[in-house]
Design a protein around this motif. Structure first.
Motif, PDB file in Angstrom:
ATOM      1  N   PHE A  98     -17.607  83.626 -84.559  1.00  0.00           N
ATOM      2  CA  PHE A  98     -18.992  84.029 -83.671  1.00  0.00           C
ATOM      3  C   PHE A  98     -19.065  84.163 -82.330  1.00  0.00           C
ATOM      4  CE2 PHE A  98     -20.302  84.211 -88.414  1.00  0.00           C
ATOM      5  CZ  PHE A  98     -20.050  85.074 -88.963  1.00  0.00           C
ATOM      6  N   GLN A  99     -19.139  83.262 -81.759  1.00  0.00           N
ATOM      7  CA  GLN A  99     -19.269  82.396 -80.548  1.00  0.00           C
ATOM      8  C   GLN A  99     -18.342  83.083 -79.766  1.00  0.00           C
ATOM      9  OE1 GLN A  99     -22.250  79.257 -82.024  1.00  0.00           O
ATOM     10  NE2 GLN A  99     -23.527  81.327 -79.657  1.00  0.00           N
ATOM     11  N   ASP A 152     -12.950  80.807 -88.896  1.00  0.00           N
ATOM     12  CA  ASP A 152     -14.713  81.025 -88.305  1.00  0.00           C
ATOM     13  C   ASP A 152     -15.226  80.145 -88.382  1.00  0.00           C
ATOM     14  OD1 ASP A 152     -13.290  83.821 -88.621  1.00  0.00           O
ATOM     15  OD2 ASP A 152     -12.295  82.986 -90.849  1.00  0.00           O
ATOM     16  N   SER A 153     -14.905  78.983 -88.730  1.00  0.00           N
ATOM     17  CA  SER A 153     -15.355  77.513 -88.223  1.00  0.00           C
ATOM     18  C   SER A 153     -16.522  77.801 -86.949  1.00  0.00           C
ATOM     19  CB  SER A 153     -14.738  76.506 -88.248  1.00  0.00           C
ATOM     20  OG  SER A 153     -14.698  76.087 -87.495  1.00  0.00           O
ATOM     21  N   ASP A 154     -16.199  78.309 -86.181  1.00  0.00           N
ATOM     22  CA  ASP A 154     -17.106  77.919 -85.240  1.00  0.00           C
ATOM     23  C   ASP A 154     -17.528  77.089 -84.847  1.00  0.00           C
ATOM     24  OD1 ASP A 154     -18.474  80.516 -84.152  1.00  0.00           O
ATOM     25  OD2 ASP A 154     -20.557  80.153 -84.678  1.00  0.00           O
ATOM     26  N   SER A 155     -17.310  75.704 -84.744  1.00  0.00           N
ATOM     27  CA  SER A 155     -17.490  74.675 -84.326  1.00  0.00           C
ATOM     28  C   SER A 155     -17.520  74.699 -83.181  1.00  0.00           C
ATOM     29  CB  SER A 155     -17.243  73.574 -85.317  1.00  0.00           C
ATOM     30  OG  SER A 155     -15.675  73.836 -84.993  1.00  0.00           O
ATOM     31  N   ASP A 156     -17.472  73.130 -82.615  1.00  0.00           N
ATOM     32  CA  ASP A 156     -17.721  73.184 -81.542  1.00  0.00           C
ATOM     33  C   ASP A 156     -15.866  72.084 -81.195  1.00  0.00           C
ATOM     34  OD1 ASP A 156     -19.514  74.051 -80.234  1.00  0.00           O
ATOM     35  OD2 ASP A 156     -20.551  72.501 -80.179  1.00  0.00           O
ATOM     36  N   SER A 177     -14.673  87.382 -82.656  1.00  0.00           N
ATOM     37  CA  SER A 177     -15.832  87.006 -84.260  1.00  0.00           C
ATOM     38  C   SER A 177     -14.504  87.067 -84.817  1.00  0.00           C
ATOM     39  CB  SER A 177     -16.277  87.572 -84.342  1.00  0.00           C
ATOM     40  OG  SER A 177     -17.043  88.962 -83.866  1.00  0.00           O
ATOM     41  N   SER A 178     -13.225  87.213 -84.750  1.00  0.00           N
ATOM     42  CA  SER A 178     -12.140  86.180 -85.895  1.00  0.00           C
ATOM     43  C   SER A 178     -12.129  85.083 -85.808  1.00  0.00           C
ATOM     44  CB  SER A 178     -10.801  87.524 -86.402  1.00  0.00           C
ATOM     45  OG  SER A 178     -10.389  87.653 -84.974  1.00  0.00           O
ATOM     46  N   ASP A 237      -9.500  75.551 -89.222  1.00  0.00           N
ATOM     47  CA  ASP A 237     -10.534  77.150 -89.044  1.00  0.00           C
ATOM     48  C   ASP A 237     -11.338  77.872 -88.266  1.00  0.00           C
ATOM     49  OD1 ASP A 237     -11.457  79.026 -90.599  1.00  0.00           O
ATOM     50  OD2 ASP A 237     -12.978  77.490 -91.432  1.00  0.00           O
TER      51      ASP A 237
END
Lengths: 420, 420
Positions: free
Chosen positions: B402-403, B13-17, B398-399, B11
């Motif tokens: 965010f980071q 956009d999940s912005d996870s690690d 950012s797509s 995903d």
């Protein structure tokens, strides 16, 4: 200055310490001015304790406002909403959001609060309708993104948010509008959603606060000052020995006061958004006012836009009225430059500017606004402006010398308690 | 992440690690990246010592530049000029100024310096001519005002200067133009005249400096950062353990990096003018580069304006070419977002924007500019942009979350030494 032969001929631009500058002779010793300011600060602190809210007015059922929530609370609110939506679907009631209306027909100026708030009208946004299916999808997606932001506790801009799903949002105005809807649905401020606006304000003077864990002493920020942080939720621990907050419209006047360290002569906090107030500066000003309980004195241009800027700080802008309680600073005093100052301080004719047709129209429109009407002094000044058809910038005072603002005009204003 | 069952579906956009974000797997340990940056910093410091000047090129007779002077030197220069004018009048030669021409015909791009400078053409501005009497009077008045500013050592804006004599100046463009003339006549920078521009830049990261006597530690400025002071002459004592300066075009990207404290992972100084570079930020960047001898890496939008902004920092704007030596920062590297990054980093099609006719024209015009032509890598990128007719903002990253900017894109760029 005892030796009179050394006295130069009157020269308004000499910027010297001689007494030739207009009204300089009226100035009393700083101790006199300071004791008057101490009284003002004390009375402001006393009156600040009884801030009215919607529920005091028994309007909380009929009106709607949002409040600051911590990220964990926003997260829970989104999760509860998701559960209730799932229940609704499972029970055959379908999938729809109930969205408070933000239209001007649903806005109300509450004189007791001196703010614009939202009335209780809402609309249903069902997934099963062709006309609302896109907006419902966007709302769901924004809720998902906000949930992530709160989970990680990071802050992004509206632009970042838009770029996470350009295909769905198509246009930034669409994600921006739904973001405001989401604030109203969850009953929290936009900054609680961890979506922040670009900051442009600066602060300098007798204030210590923490920004993201760093302690900032604003008396030690040189001439540039401290940039106001975009995320108010990371601002805290405000301490100050100031007697008032000086809200300045323009950069140039701010710079003069910062360079002259005006705040050391008259303990104050100087803040500016460099023109049109941005959300970060409005939040910061409000937080200062609320935590420090200091009077706020405004220094703006003598034109309709100066008063308009004052009104945005004071009672909010129409398109964010749902958030007015958190964005507005009550009881801002109009210190100057006021239309009556133009003659009073003998601003030279060539430093005054003729008002355009548009200026005059804006001035007349302002006379119809509730927030102006409730202050007879403001009405009088605005009438004078519209009648004289003259405006003037803060910088017009430079015609009496570059430091006239910080050395004569402002001290005299403070001494005479000349604010409205 | 050992438990594969916990892995969610990819995903963006999940912005996870998790390692699902594109190119994340290419990242080596930070120590590897840091050692590469240390090499860059060392080579920059070594090459910085041999900065060319006009006199090295034996062009000082044919070309003109201005330099920073302390207030006392400006004061003396004005006094000497006044004495020579008086002598000229007494000897019957009359009263006139010799003013260096600032027209584009008198401008020259010097490739060795990578700057625009003025050639040696001057014009005579006599008091005894109807066509120049007003301008001569304005020039005299501005010299008088500057003399006062230097005597008191206070700083004002151009707007303040205008308001000291609206009757004479009539229009601010007139006093502004003569102010630039006065810089050229006295051979000093505009900031030496104590006339400063409104600042809008901010700085954060591994930098300590003094602003008007206050020591500022930019690692302790929270997320808002430190506002860049308008008066560079009160900035000093710069100290840093950074390996590079990261010049950021936009506020939102700056905010992301400040909140993530990117400068702690990769020791750097992050600076932005929030869009179009202002004079204060340009002076500040140059001062950092000169005193700290650090490489400057630029993060701008992938559009013609991004490159144009880079060029203003790098080799100056045309209307202040006389001051180019003091305003420009040599050897800025174009880190990103570059047109080739759009495909390389698989920026989704919907996050790219079509270039307008005006964009394409600006892009083609830039291809004709000397400062672009001398860098073959830039020409190649710009050709690709104009050919593909696509542009993208920094926020397009950012797509991928965010980071992505601070956690993948920039570290990877640094690791691969991918700058031009």
């Amino acid at each position: 200055m005892a030796d009179k032969r050394k006295r130069r001929r009157p020269d308004p631009d000499s910027d010297s310490d001689s007494d030739t500058r207009p009204f300089k002779h009226l100035l009393k010793p700083d101790t006199t001015i300071l004791s008057s300011l101490t009284t003002l600060a004390a009375s402001t602190a006393a009156s600040s304790s009884k801030t009215l809210t919607l529920s005091d007015l028994r309007l909380s059922a009929a009106c709607r406002e949002v409040s600051d929530l911590p990220p964990s609370a926003v997260q829970s609110a989104i999760e509860s909403l998701a559960v209730s939506l799932a229940r609704s679907i499972l029970s055959g009631q379908g999938f729809s959001f109930t969205v408070p209306s933000r239209s001007s027909a649903n806005q109300l100026y509450v004189p007791e609060l001196d703010r614009i708030v939202l009335k209780d009208k809402t609309s249903i946004r069902p997934y099963s309708s062709v006309s609302t299916v896109r907006k419902t999808t966007i709302t769901t997606r924004i809720l998902h993104l906000i949930h992530q932001l709160c989970l990680k506790n990071i802050h992004v801009t509206k632009r970042d948010l838009f770029y996470t799903d350009v295909k769905l949002f198509q246009d930034q105005t669409q994600s921006d509008a739904v973001l405001d809807d989401v604030s109203c649905i969850l009953g929290c401020t936009r900054s609680s959603l961890n979506v922040v606006a670009a900051e442009k304000g600066v602060v300098v003077g007798r204030l210590i606060f923490s920004d993201n864990g760093d302690m900032i002493d604003c008396t030690k920020m040189g001439m540039g000052g401290k940039a106001i942080p975009p995320n108010i939720d990371r601002v805290g621990d405000m301490k100050s020995d100031a007697l008032f907050i000086l809200l300045v419209e323009k950069d140039a006047a701010y710079m003069r006061l910062a360079e002259d360290r005006f705040y050391n002569r008259f303990p104050c906090i100087i803040v500016t958004a460099k023109g049109q107030p941005d959300v970060a500066t409005r939040l910061f000003l409000r937080k200062m006012k609320m935590e420090l309980k200091l009077p706020v004195l405004a220094l703006v241009d003598s034109d309709p836009y100066g008063l308009k800027i004052l009104s945005v700080y004071g009672c909010g802008s129409k398109n964010m009225s749902y958030d007015s309680a958190n964005l507005t600073t009550p009881d801002i005093k109009w210190l100057g430059i006021r239309p009556s100052d133009l003659d009073k301080y003998k601003i030279p004719e060539q430093c005054r500017l003729p008002m355009t047709e548009q200026d005059i129209k804006t001035g007349k429109d302002l006379l119809e606004e509730d927030f102006v009407k409730k202050n007879p002094g403001w009405v009088e000044e605005l009438n004078l402006m519209v009648k004289s058809k003259q405006k003037a910038e803060i910088q017009a005072l430079s015609s009496f010398g570059f430091q006239y603002l910080s050395e004569v005009y402002l001290p005299l204003k403070l001494q005479q308690r000349d604010w409205l």
